[in-house]
Design an enzyme around this catalytic site. Structure first.
Site, PDB file in Angstrom:
ATOM      1  N   TYR A 145       0.839  -1.207   0.000  1.00  0.00           N
ATOM      2  CA  TYR A 145       0.000   0.000   0.000  1.00  0.00           C
ATOM      3  C   TYR A 145       0.874   1.256   0.000  1.00  0.00           C
ATOM      4  CZ  TYR A 145      -3.770   3.150   1.588  1.00  0.00           C
ATOM      5  OH  TYR A 145      -4.689   4.174   1.714  1.00  0.00           O
ATOM      6  N   ASP A 146       1.830   1.304   0.954  1.00  0.00           N
ATOM      7  CA  ASP A 146       2.642   2.523   1.117  1.00  0.00           C
ATOM      8  C   ASP A 146       3.467   2.811  -0.130  1.00  0.00           C
ATOM      9  OD1 ASP A 146       1.687   1.907   3.609  1.00  0.00           O
ATOM     10  OD2 ASP A 146       3.576   2.190   4.668  1.00  0.00           O
ATOM     11  N   GLY A 148       3.070   1.494  -3.127  1.00  0.00           N
ATOM     12  CA  GLY A 148       2.177   1.695  -4.274  1.00  0.00           C
ATOM     13  C   GLY A 148       1.722   3.144  -4.356  1.00  0.00           C
ATOM     14  N   ASN A 174      -6.433   9.397   8.320  1.00  0.00           N
ATOM     15  CA  ASN A 174      -7.552   8.515   8.701  1.00  0.00           C
ATOM     16  C   ASN A 174      -8.901   9.234   8.685  1.00  0.00           C
ATOM     17  OD1 ASN A 174      -4.996   7.519   9.963  1.00  0.00           O
ATOM     18  ND2 ASN A 174      -6.325   5.806  10.516  1.00  0.00           N
ATOM     19  N   VAL A 187     -10.201   0.895  12.318  1.00  0.00           N
ATOM     20  CA  VAL A 187     -10.413   0.955  13.758  1.00  0.00           C
ATOM     21  C   VAL A 187     -11.763   1.566  14.145  1.00  0.00           C
ATOM     22  CG1 VAL A 187      -9.142   3.147  14.122  1.00  0.00           C
ATOM     23  CG2 VAL A 187      -9.270   1.447  15.945  1.00  0.00           C
ATOM     24  N   VAL A 188     -12.188   2.631  13.468  1.00  0.00           N
ATOM     25  CA  VAL A 188     -13.419   3.299  13.905  1.00  0.00           C
ATOM     26  C   VAL A 188     -14.620   2.373  13.694  1.00  0.00           C
ATOM     27  CG1 VAL A 188     -14.966   5.251  13.549  1.00  0.00           C
ATOM     28  CG2 VAL A 188     -12.492   5.614  13.525  1.00  0.00           C
ATOM     29  N   ASN A 190     -14.580  -0.936  13.314  1.00  0.00           N
ATOM     30  CA  ASN A 190     -14.461  -2.102  14.210  1.00  0.00           C
ATOM     31  C   ASN A 190     -14.984  -1.780  15.605  1.00  0.00           C
ATOM     32  OD1 ASN A 190     -13.327  -3.856  12.388  1.00  0.00           O
ATOM     33  ND2 ASN A 190     -11.430  -4.180  13.523  1.00  0.00           N
ATOM     34  N   PHE A 191     -14.494  -0.673  16.184  1.00  0.00           N
ATOM     35  CA  PHE A 191     -14.855  -0.359  17.575  1.00  0.00           C
ATOM     36  C   PHE A 191     -16.356  -0.082  17.700  1.00  0.00           C
ATOM     37  CE2 PHE A 191     -10.438   1.260  19.255  1.00  0.00           C
ATOM     38  CZ  PHE A 191      -9.910  -0.007  19.025  1.00  0.00           C
ATOM     39  N   GLN A 276       2.553   6.890  15.689  1.00  0.00           N
ATOM     40  CA  GLN A 276       1.925   8.206  15.868  1.00  0.00           C
ATOM     41  C   GLN A 276       1.614   8.800  14.506  1.00  0.00           C
ATOM     42  OE1 GLN A 276       4.792  10.652  17.914  1.00  0.00           O
ATOM     43  NE2 GLN A 276       6.434  10.192  16.486  1.00  0.00           N
TER      44      GLN A 276
HETATM   45  P1  NAD Z   1     -12.711   1.837   0.157  1.00  0.00           P
HETATM   46  O1  NAD Z   1     -12.032   0.522   0.232  1.00  0.00           O
HETATM   47  O2  NAD Z   1     -14.049   1.977   0.784  1.00  0.00           O
HETATM   48  O3  NAD Z   1     -12.851   2.314  -1.362  1.00  0.00           O
HETATM   49  C1  NAD Z   1     -11.952   1.954  -2.377  1.00  0.00           C
HETATM   50  C2  NAD Z   1     -12.748   1.627  -3.623  1.00  0.00           C
HETATM   51  O4  NAD Z   1     -11.856   1.270  -4.697  1.00  0.00           O
HETATM   52  C3  NAD Z   1     -13.685   0.430  -3.421  1.00  0.00           C
HETATM   53  O5  NAD Z   1     -14.971   0.737  -3.884  1.00  0.00           O
HETATM   54  C4  NAD Z   1     -13.023  -0.690  -4.249  1.00  0.00           C
HETATM   55  O6  NAD Z   1     -13.967  -1.643  -4.720  1.00  0.00           O
HETATM   56  C5  NAD Z   1     -12.378   0.125  -5.349  1.00  0.00           C
HETATM   57  N1  NAD Z   1     -11.255  -0.589  -5.986  1.00  0.00           N
HETATM   58  C6  NAD Z   1     -10.222  -1.234  -5.391  1.00  0.00           C
HETATM   59  N2  NAD Z   1      -9.383  -1.735  -6.311  1.00  0.00           N
HETATM   60  C7  NAD Z   1      -9.889  -1.386  -7.530  1.00  0.00           C
HETATM   61  C8  NAD Z   1      -9.478  -1.621  -8.864  1.00  0.00           C
HETATM   62  N3  NAD Z   1      -8.369  -2.304  -9.140  1.00  0.00           N
HETATM   63  N4  NAD Z   1     -10.242  -1.119  -9.874  1.00  0.00           N
HETATM   64  C9  NAD Z   1     -11.386  -0.418  -9.602  1.00  0.00           C
HETATM   65  N5  NAD Z   1     -11.814  -0.180  -8.349  1.00  0.00           N
HETATM   66  C10 NAD Z   1     -11.084  -0.652  -7.321  1.00  0.00           C
HETATM   67  O7  NAD Z   1     -11.689   2.912   0.763  1.00  0.00           O
HETATM   68  P2  NAD Z   1     -11.855   4.467   1.030  1.00  0.00           P
HETATM   69  O8  NAD Z   1     -11.655   4.710   2.453  1.00  0.00           O
HETATM   70  O9  NAD Z   1     -13.076   4.976   0.374  1.00  0.00           O
HETATM   71  O10 NAD Z   1     -10.567   5.023   0.281  1.00  0.00           O
HETATM   72  C11 NAD Z   1     -10.649   5.669  -0.988  1.00  0.00           C
HETATM   73  C12 NAD Z   1      -9.256   6.139  -1.393  1.00  0.00           C
HETATM   74  O11 NAD Z   1      -8.762   7.072  -0.438  1.00  0.00           O
HETATM   75  C13 NAD Z   1      -8.231   5.021  -1.506  1.00  0.00           C
HETATM   76  O12 NAD Z   1      -7.392   5.274  -2.611  1.00  0.00           O
HETATM   77  C14 NAD Z   1      -7.452   5.152  -0.228  1.00  0.00           C
HETATM   78  O13 NAD Z   1      -6.134   4.689  -0.368  1.00  0.00           O
HETATM   79  C15 NAD Z   1      -7.498   6.652   0.030  1.00  0.00           C
HETATM   80  N6  NAD Z   1      -7.330   6.935   1.463  1.00  0.00           N
HETATM   81  C16 NAD Z   1      -8.369   6.735   2.333  1.00  0.00           C
HETATM   82  C17 NAD Z   1      -8.173   6.986   3.679  1.00  0.00           C
HETATM   83  C18 NAD Z   1      -9.272   6.809   4.693  1.00  0.00           C
HETATM   84  O14 NAD Z   1      -9.023   6.975   5.873  1.00  0.00           O
HETATM   85  N7  NAD Z   1     -10.494   6.499   4.316  1.00  0.00           N
HETATM   86  C19 NAD Z   1      -6.929   7.428   4.148  1.00  0.00           C
HETATM   87  C20 NAD Z   1      -5.900   7.605   3.222  1.00  0.00           C
HETATM   88  C21 NAD Z   1      -6.124   7.374   1.879  1.00  0.00           C
HETATM   89  N1  UDP Z   2      -6.599  -1.036  15.506  1.00  0.00           N
HETATM   90  C1  UDP Z   2      -6.989  -1.607  16.704  1.00  0.00           C
HETATM   91  N2  UDP Z   2      -8.064  -2.435  16.708  1.00  0.00           N
HETATM   92  C2  UDP Z   2      -8.792  -2.702  15.590  1.00  0.00           C
HETATM   93  C3  UDP Z   2      -8.398  -2.116  14.359  1.00  0.00           C
HETATM   94  C4  UDP Z   2      -7.285  -1.297  14.360  1.00  0.00           C
HETATM   95  O1  UDP Z   2      -6.368  -1.373  17.747  1.00  0.00           O
HETATM   96  O2  UDP Z   2      -9.779  -3.464  15.689  1.00  0.00           O
HETATM   97  C5  UDP Z   2      -5.443  -0.128  15.516  1.00  0.00           C
HETATM   98  C6  UDP Z   2      -4.391  -0.419  14.451  1.00  0.00           C
HETATM   99  O3  UDP Z   2      -3.451  -1.366  14.938  1.00  0.00           O
HETATM  100  C7  UDP Z   2      -3.787   0.942  14.239  1.00  0.00           C
HETATM  101  C8  UDP Z   2      -4.956   1.898  14.455  1.00  0.00           C
HETATM  102  O4  UDP Z   2      -5.924   1.161  15.193  1.00  0.00           O
HETATM  103  O5  UDP Z   2      -2.803   1.209  15.215  1.00  0.00           O
HETATM  104  C9  UDP Z   2      -5.586   2.388  13.151  1.00  0.00           C
HETATM  105  O6  UDP Z   2      -5.856   1.263  12.363  1.00  0.00           O
HETATM  106  P1  UDP Z   2      -6.613   1.330  10.978  1.00  0.00           P
HETATM  107  O7  UDP Z   2      -6.613  -0.056  10.420  1.00  0.00           O
HETATM  108  O8  UDP Z   2      -7.924   2.002  11.142  1.00  0.00           O
HETATM  109  O9  UDP Z   2      -5.751   2.306  10.062  1.00  0.00           O
HETATM  110  P2  UDP Z   2      -4.196   2.621   9.860  1.00  0.00           P
HETATM  111  O10 UDP Z   2      -4.075   4.031  10.271  1.00  0.00           O
HETATM  112  O11 UDP Z   2      -3.357   1.715  10.719  1.00  0.00           O
HETATM  113  O12 UDP Z   2      -3.974   2.376   8.411  1.00  0.00           O
END
Ligand code: NAD
Ligand code: UDP
Length: 311
Positions: A145-146, A148, A174, A187-188, A190-191, A276
């Protein structure tokens, strides 16, 4: 003006909120998603709208559509999901970026990349400004992920330098809110799901690691402002809420707000889990006149209400 807008990952959590917003603003929206982590339920209310089209498509394959703007959000965001098929995760970020940048170049569209705070890895600088280059393990379980997302940023800036594509790079911290999947694993969600079911709340590690949580509406405001910002502002720009909480504090807050009888249990911390995380948002304030307005308690209440109505 009505723009023709492509949203990849548009059936996901953030993508579906973005589609709602773009339709409300009067745009013509094409939502592309392979439904890997997204769901038609997130966009069902849009499917009969003549200005909304859904295409089931994988961004690792080329796509030809005429659009003015592209939001590239396709990529699983939850560690559980992006680690399930890590090779596909890297392909999605990297080849997806190639394909969408190629499309942007061909049709002269402006393109925004949903990058992430994960480009900072397990940061040694706190809080994290955009100038920080990060501390990322290239061979760990989060690397698909990172790295990519990092190579996608590289491609965005090279397409700008070489082909003069109009790019916007947004580093999302997040984000949470309604339409997170109950099985998403972040995490949000899940909790909240555990608390509403009076199940044990699973804290990974001792819960002292921190995150900064942004409510989805604030995030979408920032995304729209970035897309509409002057052409010479490319980012990368942090969009997130600087309010910082330990994971244990989050668990206690969720228990309080749900009135749950759940107990905290402690499970092993996954490797490379950042200790952090907190954004510096001065650049977003200055260039986009953006800052979040919804604080954790208010956002959690809205999210808890959503899960109560769906569970
Ligand atoms: P999500 O998993 O709900 O949404 C991702 C969407 O992409 C899904 O609908 C999935 O089906 C689609 N997808 C995955 N692989 C695909 C592919 N190969 N072709 C077409 N569609 C594909 O996640 P999200 O939280 O909505 O995140 C959206 C974007 O924001 C992502 O790129 C994610 O990395 C980025 N992002 C989100 C957060 C967050 O906290 N929500 C934080 C940092 C970055
Ligand atoms: N985490 C946790 N319990 C859960 C899911 C996540 O304690 O059920 C922790 C996880 O180890 C991380 C933080 O919550 O330290 C945020 O996790 P999340 O998967 O939401 O996103 P991240 O910021 O790690 O990508």
């Amino acid at each position: 003006m009505k723009n023709r807008v492509l949203v990849t990952g548009g059936a996901g959590f953030l993508g579906s909120h973005l589609c709602d917003r773009l339709i409300k603003e009067g745009n013509d929206v094409i939502c592309v998603d392979n439904l890997y982590t997204g769901s038609k339920d997130n966009i069902r209310h849009l499917l009969n709208n003549p200005y909304f089209e859904f295409i089931r498509h994988d961004v690792t394959q080329p796509l030809y559509v005429e659009v003015d703007q592209i939001y590239n959000l396709a990529c699983p965001a939850s560690p559980i999901h992006y680690q399930f098929d890590p090779i596909q995760t890297t392909k999605t970020s990297m080849i997806g970026a190639f394909n969408m940048l190629g499309l942007a170049k061909r049709v002269k569209a402006r393109i925004l990349q949903a990058s992430t705070s994960e480009v900072y890895g397990d940061p040694e600088i706190h809080p994290q400004p955009e100038s920080y280059r990060g501390c990322v393990n290239p061979i760990g379980i989060r690397s698909c992920y990172d790295e990519g997302k990092r190579v996608a940023e590289t491609l965005f800036f090279d397409y700008k330098r070489i082909h003069n594509v109009e790019i916007k790079v947004m580093r999302i911290f997040n984000t949470y809110g309604p339409r997170m999947s109950a099985h998403d694993g972040r995490v949000v969600s899940n909790f909240i799901v555990q608390a509403l079911n009076n199940q044990d709340i699973t804290i990974y590690g001792d819960g002292s690691q921190t995150r900064s949580f942004c409510y989805v509406d604030d995030l979408i405001n920032g995304m729209r402002k970035l897309m509409d910002s002057p052409a010479d502002f490319t980012g990368p720009v942090n969009i997130g809420n600087p309010g910082e909480f330990t994971i244990r504090q989050l668990a206690e807050e969720v228990i309080r707000l749900t009135g749950s009888k759940s107990k905290l249990i402690f499970e092993p911390l996954p490797s490379d889990d950042p200790m952090q995380r907190k954004p510096v948002i001065d650049l977003a304030k200055e260039k986009l006149d953006w800052e979040p307005s919804i604080q954790l308690e208010e956002g959690l209440i809205k999210t808890i209400d959503y899960f109560k109505s769906t569970l």
